[in-house]
Scaffold this active site. Sequence first.
Site, short mmCIF file in Angstrom:
data_model
loop_
_atom_site.label_atom_id
_atom_site.label_comp_id
_atom_site.label_asym_id
_atom_site.label_seq_id
_atom_site.Cartn_x
_atom_site.Cartn_y
_atom_site.Cartn_z
N CYS A 47 0.93 -1.36 0.04
CA CYS A 47 0.13 0.14 -0.03
C CYS A 47 0.88 1.21 -0.05
O CYS A 47 1.97 1.00 0.26
CB CYS A 47 -0.82 -0.20 1.30
N SER A 49 1.05 3.54 2.26
CA SER A 49 1.52 3.66 3.34
C SER A 49 2.92 3.16 3.49
O SER A 49 3.56 3.88 4.34
CB SER A 49 0.61 3.30 4.35
N HIS A 52 5.36 5.71 1.89
CA HIS A 52 5.56 6.98 2.84
C HIS A 52 6.94 6.90 3.56
O HIS A 52 7.74 7.97 3.55
CB HIS A 52 4.36 7.22 3.44
N HIS A 69 1.55 -4.02 6.27
CA HIS A 69 0.48 -3.67 7.12
C HIS A 69 -0.76 -4.32 6.51
O HIS A 69 -1.75 -3.87 7.00
CB HIS A 69 0.39 -2.26 7.70
N CYS A 180 -5.98 -3.32 5.29
CA CYS A 180 -5.86 -1.67 5.14
C CYS A 180 -6.71 -1.28 3.91
O CYS A 180 -7.91 -0.60 4.01
CB CYS A 180 -4.56 -1.42 4.91
#
Length: 380
Positions: A47, A49, A52, A69, A180
């Site tokens: 993902c 995230s 990031h 995650h 997620c």
Amino acid sequence: MGTKGKIIKCKAAIAWEANKPLSIEEVEVAPPKDHEVRIQIIATALCHSDAHILHPQFEGSFFPVILGHEGAGIVESVGPGVTNFKPGDKVIPLGVPQCGKCKFCLSPRTNFCGKLKNFKNPLSDQKLMEDGTSRFTCKGKPIYHFMGTSTFSQYTVVSDVSLAKLDDDANLERVCLLGCGFSTGYGAVINNAKVTPGSTCAIFGLGGVGLSAVMGCKASGASRIIAIDINSEKFTKAKALGATDCLNPKDLDKPVQEVIVEMTNGGVDFAFECAGGAKIMRAALDSVTVGWGVCTIIGVNVNDSGLNVSAMELLMGRTLTGTSFGGWKSVTSVPKLAADYKNKKLDLDALVSHTLPFDKVNEAFDLMYQGKSIRTVLLF
């Protein structure tokens, strides 16, 4: 299993520094301590995230770290005090805990949990276990956890309040998306915005989260679902999942929000920003009607300058809000979503564009950066 209470050596993808590919390494995973569970990860998706943290301008980054995650696996062993899980259980690790006891967990108004400490930057939270130490080591060095999950490892250790238990016949290669992406986009519509039958919706960004929001709008009975992306190749999938109109801002001779306002006689009832960035947040807010329009922010962009909003925009009846993990109380809601997938009420299959062996994790990141994938599932 013969591994209980022992250190397990296994494969993991480690981020040693920012802006560099992940490195497949042998890591040592310590046994679970009090109220912890050690899990064999079977499937994990990736993902934005995860990306990031690798961004050189991300504030509060930490290395070395095992990211991931959005995974699913099988309980290998449990630590002292764990009563809800046993070896062999199928589970999903959760970046949002649910202790069930704090003021947040006891409130129906939020899905936050007091186990989270860093509400300013939740991606930097849960980088160590509750006792302030890591369960991972590599080459003699401790390795940080990520969001309390670290699913880019063949074995991981998570808190027992950050884990959802699944039915024995759960398809881990698909329900991993509930960790997620799907839950966030679908829940933003169902739980946060509470889209109503017959309403009009606009969804900005058609990745895994945005397409899940499209599904949520269709399930809510929206009469018009306008899907927006700068990659027109995503429109076929969006229409198959329920979008009624598709717009590519690159093909328009005026700002997309102006086109949406014209199409809907004043703006949509609900907008969902699923890409990140001030420019897209502005377009999403501008696309909702005065009087009652609700704009829900889901996407996050690293190093974003933020959104300037005038008082008058809000005085005119627009609502600007956000969501984390789609508003789901994680431990209790994710098993229900997994059951809905099993009973064919949810289409997670539509979101999986690629399936790769775990060793190709960097290839999966490249597909995501290039906009070629919706969700890539990695298998150990």
